[in-house]
Design a protein around this motif. Structure first.
Motif, mmCIF file in Angstrom:
data_model
loop_
_atom_site.group_PDB
_atom_site.id
_atom_site.type_symbol
_atom_site.label_atom_id
_atom_site.label_comp_id
_atom_site.label_asym_id
_atom_site.label_seq_id
_atom_site.Cartn_x
_atom_site.Cartn_y
_atom_site.Cartn_z
ATOM 1 N N ASP A 1 0.839 -1.197 0.000
ATOM 2 C CA ASP A 1 0.000 0.000 0.000
ATOM 3 C C ASP A 1 0.878 1.253 0.000
ATOM 4 O OD1 ASP A 1 -2.800 1.288 0.688
ATOM 5 O OD2 ASP A 1 -1.345 2.159 2.081
ATOM 6 N N SER A 2 0.551 2.212 -0.855
ATOM 7 C CA SER A 2 1.424 3.374 -1.049
ATOM 8 C C SER A 2 1.613 4.181 0.231
ATOM 9 C CB SER A 2 0.870 4.275 -2.159
ATOM 10 O OG SER A 2 -0.454 4.704 -1.855
ATOM 11 N N GLU A 3 0.555 4.356 1.019
ATOM 12 C CA GLU A 3 0.680 5.117 2.263
ATOM 13 C C GLU A 3 1.572 4.388 3.265
ATOM 14 O OE1 GLU A 3 -2.964 6.373 3.992
ATOM 15 O OE2 GLU A 3 -3.730 7.302 2.153
#
Length: 311
Positions: free
Chosen positions: A288-290
């Motif tokens: 997940d990018s976050e």
């Protein structure tokens, strides 16, 4: 063309690099472009120019590669190859633990999920844990997770009083002190090599305590010709290859049905799975990018401190 030749040809065609941990089967180590411990694998991932990284190891290692190399395709031969130590530290529970102890610097072992790394200030490996802990002022309040045995060992040799998360590796927890001492009686000239993830009583009888890479280096340089090795037995492949005239004896676990201690997850990586993985370019690791943005900071912090200290 056999399967090994096909794998190497696909690597050339796809500009792919195979990275393998010392705990994988010997045939996987033999075909890999690079074999190392967790620190060396992270360092190699950060600098590789390959388009595809195939991580032959457990899941968190693939995540670490993807976090460091977001623009590259990262593959793992078996996504079910997890890590008991990483699983012992769920991100939500660890986050609650951190929040309950404000004012602490959070140091997490690399054997954690990306989500756990995301609530960490700096990541360490067994190769650099002592040096990174000592890079902080002595009065720094520190949370160390998830391995209580490694954390306890670092406390004992640094005089620190880090707050430890109650996690452990199922492989290193199983070593039997009694059986190691029995082996020592049978091989009185053998030196005992112990990974710091082992329990305290096992660590205390060691001639050398160190990371997988450190134990390998010691076995090559030391004059002894016999060694009792208390870490995952996969490292014996490289030890024997590096020192064919020396004898390496795997320390046994408590379980009397097993002759040596193996990580079942590492052994899930097979030549056929590696072939299929490269051919299909799947399973692919995505983070997940976050989470990745938060998790990359402590990893890069580790690499920066390691480089500064010459590790």
């Amino acid at each position: 063309m056999d399967i090994k030749e096909e794998i190497r040809q696909m690597c050339r065609d796809k500009n792919a690099i195979i990275m393998a941990h010392y705990y994988t089967d010997g045939e996987i180590q033999n075909i890999a472009d690079f074999v190392g411990d967790s620190l060396a694998l992270a360092q190699k991932a950060a600098e590789t120019e390959a388009d595809i990284i195939v991580m032959c190891g457990v899941h968190f290692m693939g995540e670490t590669c993807k976090i460091l190399c977001p623009g590259k395709k990262v593959l793992v031969p078996d996504p079910e190859a997890t890590c008991s130590l990483a699983e012992s530290c769920p991100a939500d529970k660890f986050s609650e633990f951190v929040k309950a102890h404000p004012g602490h610097t959070v140091i997490s072992y690399v054997n954690t999920t990306a989500a756990t790394k995301a609530v960490t200030d700096v990541v360490v490996t067994s190769s650099n844990a002592r040096q990174i802990v000592e890079s902080f002022p002595h009065d720094t309040q520190i949370i160390f997770g998830p391995d209580k045995n490694l954390g306890g060992y670092i406390n004992s040799i640094t005089g620190r009083n880090m707050l430890l998360w109650d996690g452990a590796c199922h492989v290193h927890e199983r070593f039997s002190l009694e059986k190691i001492l029995q082996l020592k009686a049978q091989h009185p000239n053998a030196k005992i090599l112990v990974h710091p993830e082992c329990k305290g009583p096992v660590v205390k009888v060691a001639d050398k305590v160190g990371s997988t890479a450190a134990l390998l280096k010691f076995s090559i340089s030391d004059d002894a010709t016999e060694f009792i090795v208390a870490t995952e037995s996969g490292i014996l492949h490289e030890m024997q290859k590096s020192c064919p005239d020396k004898t390496f004896i795997p320390a046994p676990p408590d379980d009397s049905t097993c002759a040596c201690n193996e990580c079942n997850y590492m052994k899930m990586i097979t030549m056929q799975k590696l072939y299929d993985c490269l051919k299909n370019e799947s399973p692919e690791i995505n983070v997940d990018s976050e989470v990745a943005v938060k998790a990359v900071r402590p990893i890069r912090k580790m690499l920066e401190i390691s480089a500064k200290l010459g590790l």
